[in-house]
Design a protein around this motif. Structure first.
Motif, PDB file in Angstrom:
ATOM      1  N   LYS A  93      -6.230   5.304  -7.899  1.00  0.00           N
ATOM      2  CA  LYS A  93      -5.004   4.873  -8.570  1.00  0.00           C
ATOM      3  C   LYS A  93      -4.150   4.033  -7.645  1.00  0.00           C
ATOM      4  N   ALA A  94      -4.056   4.433  -6.375  1.00  0.00           N
ATOM      5  CA  ALA A  94      -3.277   3.670  -5.401  1.00  0.00           C
ATOM      6  C   ALA A  94      -3.854   2.271  -5.215  1.00  0.00           C
ATOM      7  N   LYS A  95      -5.165   2.192  -5.165  1.00  0.00           N
ATOM      8  CA  LYS A  95      -5.824   0.891  -5.023  1.00  0.00           C
ATOM      9  C   LYS A  95      -5.508  -0.001  -6.216  1.00  0.00           C
ATOM     10  N   GLU A  96      -5.510   0.586  -7.401  1.00  0.00           N
ATOM     11  CA  GLU A  96      -5.174  -0.155  -8.619  1.00  0.00           C
ATOM     12  C   GLU A  96      -3.711  -0.607  -8.598  1.00  0.00           C
ATOM     13  N   LEU A  97      -2.810   0.304  -8.216  1.00  0.00           N
ATOM     14  CA  LEU A  97      -1.384   0.004  -8.226  1.00  0.00           C
ATOM     15  C   LEU A  97      -0.983  -1.010  -7.162  1.00  0.00           C
ATOM     16  N   THR A 121       0.832  -1.202   0.000  1.00  0.00           N
ATOM     17  CA  THR A 121       0.000   0.000   0.000  1.00  0.00           C
ATOM     18  C   THR A 121       0.866   1.251   0.000  1.00  0.00           C
ATOM     19  N   ASN A 122       1.922   1.254   0.810  1.00  0.00           N
ATOM     20  CA  ASN A 122       2.810   2.420   0.860  1.00  0.00           C
ATOM     21  C   ASN A 122       3.427   2.719  -0.496  1.00  0.00           C
ATOM     22  N   MET A 123       3.921   1.701  -1.171  1.00  0.00           N
ATOM     23  CA  MET A 123       4.550   1.928  -2.474  1.00  0.00           C
ATOM     24  C   MET A 123       3.520   2.311  -3.530  1.00  0.00           C
ATOM     25  N   ALA A 124       2.319   1.769  -3.423  1.00  0.00           N
ATOM     26  CA  ALA A 124       1.249   2.128  -4.358  1.00  0.00           C
ATOM     27  C   ALA A 124       0.845   3.592  -4.174  1.00  0.00           C
ATOM     28  N   ILE A 125       0.761   4.046  -2.945  1.00  0.00           N
ATOM     29  CA  ILE A 125       0.415   5.450  -2.685  1.00  0.00           C
ATOM     30  C   ILE A 125       1.495   6.361  -3.243  1.00  0.00           C
ATOM     31  N   ASP A 126       2.760   6.036  -3.002  1.00  0.00           N
ATOM     32  CA  ASP A 126       3.832   6.884  -3.512  1.00  0.00           C
ATOM     33  C   ASP A 126       3.774   6.991  -5.031  1.00  0.00           C
ATOM     34  N   GLU A 127       3.527   5.873  -5.719  1.00  0.00           N
ATOM     35  CA  GLU A 127       3.453   5.956  -7.180  1.00  0.00           C
ATOM     36  C   GLU A 127       2.208   6.708  -7.634  1.00  0.00           C
ATOM     37  N   MET A 158      -5.701  12.972   0.277  1.00  0.00           N
ATOM     38  CA  MET A 158      -5.505  12.550  -1.101  1.00  0.00           C
ATOM     39  C   MET A 158      -6.790  12.763  -1.889  1.00  0.00           C
ATOM     40  N   LYS A 159      -6.643  13.054  -3.164  1.00  0.00           N
ATOM     41  CA  LYS A 159      -7.805  13.211  -4.025  1.00  0.00           C
ATOM     42  C   LYS A 159      -8.400  11.833  -4.339  1.00  0.00           C
ATOM     43  N   LYS A 160      -9.668  11.837  -4.678  1.00  0.00           N
ATOM     44  CA  LYS A 160     -10.365  10.580  -4.951  1.00  0.00           C
ATOM     45  C   LYS A 160      -9.659   9.783  -6.038  1.00  0.00           C
TER      46      LYS A 160
END
Length: 246
Positions: free
Chosen positions: A229-233, A16-22, A222-224
């Motif tokens: 996008k983070a959930k997808e990544l 999750t952390n890496m997905a949020i950063d990307e 964070m914006k919606k």
């Protein structure tokens, strides 16, 4: 003075952390983010091989996540009780074009924050911060989508024995003598100034970034579309295809 977004996230798993950063990198909205890891994790650099760098059996046995970063650099142990991680995202044109110069600007801002805690912290090229000639922070950077992402650690406490056991380091290097030698090159907040409240650390680091980058940090969410996008990544970061790609 420009306003940048400030995010302070509760502890999350490595994927999750890496997905949020990307996701933030894709967005490009100027942002400083602080976060922690739960459970503890190892992140490997984009160009590394996971099986060469990590003792996967011991990580599984101890419940330690392993994830490949989008940034380069070496393998890093993220102790859920021993560090705060930062990430910075901005359009490339807002920071020096030269990678070393941009690392200097960002890391020196973090060092300014540590000075508010009474530490004589300095940027040490390529991407470290040192206190009393010992490393207390390391960072890594990538540039994609016309934006820049730099993220890195700040050690609050360090367990070198555990770190060496989870990384594929030769037996010779994990003997007591070598752990002692490593302790001469690495330090942490607890070692330098004793116990300190997390809130005090965050406040100091915020001041450092504001001063170093000449910005004002404003707390936002964070914006919606970023959350989506983070959930997808996250699916990418949890996959074997990504983590074992090299």
């Amino acid at each position: 003075m420009k306003e940048w977004r400030f995010l302070f996230h509760s502890a999350k798993d490595a994927f999750t952390n890496m997905a949020i950063d990307e996701a933030l990198l894709v967005s490009g909205k100027p942002t400083i983010r602080f976060y922690k890891w739960k459970p503890s994790a190892i992140s490997i650099g984009y160009f590394q091989g996971i099986e060469e760098e990590v003792n996967l059996n011991d990580c599984k046995r101890m419940g330690v996540d392993v994830v490949r970063r989008i940034t380069g650099g070496g393998a890093v142990f993220h102790d859920e009780h021993g560090e705060i991680t930062y990430s910075l995202v901005a359009p490339e044109e807002m920071l020096p074009k030269n990678i070393l110069d941009s690392c200097d600007k960002i890391c020196s801002s973090l060092a300014k924050g540590l000075k508010y805690l009474g530490l004589n912290a300095k940027f040490s090229p390529l991407n470290d911060i040192v206190v009393n000639q010992k490393k207390i922070s390391g960072s890594a950077q990538t540039r994609r989508y016309g934006n820049l992402l730099q993220h890195g650690t700040l050690l609050i406490n360090v367990d070198l024995g555990k770190m060496f056991s989870l990384l594929n380091v030769s037996k010779k290097k994990i003997e007591d003598k070598n752990i002692k030698n490593a302790s001469k090159r690495v330090t942490c907040l607890r070692e330098e100034i004793g116990e300190i409240e997390e809130e005090e650390i965050i406040d100091a680091l915020k001041k450092g970034f504001e001063e170093g980058l000449d910005i004002e940090l404003v707390e936002e969410e964070m914006k919606k579309e970023e959350m989506e996008k983070a959930k997808e990544l996250r699916g990418k970061y949890v996959s074997k295809e990504w983590n074992f790609k090299r």
